[in-house]
Design an enzyme around this catalytic site. Structure first.
Site, PDB file in Angstrom:
ATOM      1  N   GLN A 151     -18.580  24.016   8.696  1.00 27.56           N
ATOM      2  CA  GLN A 151     -18.859  24.040   7.255  1.00 27.56           C
ATOM      3  C   GLN A 151     -19.861  25.137   6.906  1.00 27.56           C
ATOM      4  OE1 GLN A 151     -17.566  22.711   4.603  1.00 27.56           O
ATOM      5  NE2 GLN A 151     -16.022  21.561   5.711  1.00 27.56           N
ATOM      6  N   SER A 152     -19.819  26.230   7.621  1.00 29.49           N
ATOM      7  CA  SER A 152     -20.776  27.322   7.404  1.00 29.49           C
ATOM      8  C   SER A 152     -20.638  27.954   6.017  1.00 29.49           C
ATOM      9  CB  SER A 152     -20.535  28.394   8.471  1.00 29.49           C
ATOM     10  OG  SER A 152     -21.153  29.607   8.095  1.00 29.49           O
ATOM     11  N   ASN A 153     -21.742  27.993   5.284  1.00 29.34           N
ATOM     12  CA  ASN A 153     -21.753  28.700   4.001  1.00 29.34           C
ATOM     13  C   ASN A 153     -21.630  30.202   4.214  1.00 29.34           C
ATOM     14  OD1 ASN A 153     -22.379  26.358   2.301  1.00 29.34           O
ATOM     15  ND2 ASN A 153     -24.343  26.372   3.372  1.00 29.34           N
TER      16      ASN A 153
ATOM     17  N   CYS B 269     -20.028  31.759   6.637  1.00 27.99           N
ATOM     18  CA  CYS B 269     -18.641  32.139   6.937  1.00 27.99           C
ATOM     19  C   CYS B 269     -17.813  32.169   5.661  1.00 27.99           C
ATOM     20  CB  CYS B 269     -18.033  31.168   7.953  1.00 27.99           C
ATOM     21  SG  CYS B 269     -18.696  31.398   9.617  1.00 27.99           S
TER      22      CYS B 269
END
Ligand SMILES: *Cc1c(COP(=O)(O)O)cnc(C)c1O
Length: 331
Positions: free
Chosen positions: A74-76, A78
């Site tokens: 859930q990387s912002n 990325c």
């Protein structure tokens, strides 16, 4: 004052600053202001856009046509990279830490929506071997005739760091316009770039302000080394070094809670309280934990009445959706 490298204009800047009147009153301590880096726009907001402005300009200037970066499911960062790549006509590859069976929702859904290529890596291997994995993917893509640029975690490295050096300059201008001086700027610390950029910018533009970080992963020692490393990398792009000595690194440990991206009920309750008090959404992974920590430190007397704090809202709203069911909303 500082020669910035070239940047691609992606963020809507300057981001506004407003006071959190009710929260300040409730905590009965310092005046808390919020800088809205959650509405930097473009790739749907957050702190990573500022760093990507410099990073992607560097990639394009080096003749690259493909971006590779990495992070959690859930990387912002990325998600922001995926949208920025699309906007600039670059191919995007995301190397994601597969800590659990991926659910295509929130940020991960947006990554796919933007057309990013996803590479899931089992968590053990990701932790042990990330640098090699990125290098191997880069080599593979280059063999296919592409020219790939690797952005490290969170774009927290020498060139990306200029985003928050520039943000400190932006704050200093807003302080003049609004006739206010902040005693502290407080930010969440995840991969260390936002904190490092602000610390370097503080030396250049905000002599009266202390930069305080609240880490949401790892520990203080880890980030002290990381901040030194990133600031050294950035100094290589400048005509003079701006060293960040250990004495000026104020990182408050103790609010990681159950671990990176894991939430305790009291943290989620706090996010609910602020949403209902101020009409502002903090995210469970970064800003919610950091603001929870700040509130606790105010209660403990670290920050006092009469002082002024600027909290950077670094974004992350999509992180709240995978946790929606963990909230115990009153109604
Ligand atoms: C990445 C991130 C942070 C942490 O910033 P770093 O520069 O990585 O320390 C804080 N908040 C949000 C919402 C983020 O996505």
């Amino acid at each position: 004052m500082v020669e910035y490298p070239r940047r691609e204009k992606l963020a809507f800047l300057p981001t506004p600053i407003h006071k959190l009147e009710k929260l300040s009153k409730l905590l009965d301590g310092p005046e808390i202001y919020l800088k809205r880096d959650d509405i930097t726009g473009s790739a749907v907001g957050g702190n990573k856009i500022r760093k990507l402005e410099y990073t992607v300009a560097d990639a394009i200037d080096k003749g690259c046509d493909t971006l590779i970066t990495c992070g959690g499911l859930q990387s912002n960062h990325c998600r922001a990279t995926a949208f920025v790549a699309t906007k600039l006509g670059l191919e995007c590859h995301l190397v994601l830490n597969k800590t659990e069976e991926p659910k295509v929702e929130a940020n991960l859904f947006l990554d796919k929506l933007a057309g990013a290529h996803i590479h899931y890596i089992p968590s053990e291997e990701y932790k042990k071997n990330l640098e090699n994995l990125l290098k191997e993917l880069q080599e593979k893509l280059n063999k296919q005739g592409k020219k790939a640029y690797v952005i490290p975690t969170g774009a927290s490295f020498g060139i990306g760091n200029f985003g928050y050096i520039k943000a400190a300059e932006e704050v200093s201008k807003q302080c003049v316009e609004e006739n206010v001086t902040f005693d502290y700027i407080v930010t969440a610390v995840g991969s260390g770039g936002t904190y490092t950029g602000l610390s370097m910018g503080q030396k250049l533009f905000l002599p009266k302000t202390k930069i305080v970080g609240i880490n949401v992963s790892d520990d203080r020692e880890y980030f002290v080394e990381k901040v030194k490393k990133i600031s050294k990398e950035s100094s290589a792009y400048m005509d003079k070094e701006i060293p960040i000595e250990e004495e000026v690194i104020h990182i408050i440990d103790g609010y990681v809670g159950l671990g990176y991206a894991k939430s305790r009920p009291e943290e989620l309750k706090f996010i609910e309280d602020i949403a209902r008090l101020e009409g502002v959404v903090f995210d469970p992974v970064y800003t919610g934990k950091a603001m929870f920590g700040l509130a606790d430190q105010i209660k403990k007397g670290t920050f006092k009445k009469g002082e002024k704090i600027l909290f950077i809202h670094t974004g992350g709203i999509f992180g709240i959706f995978p946790k929606a069911e963990m909230f115990e909303l009153n109604q």
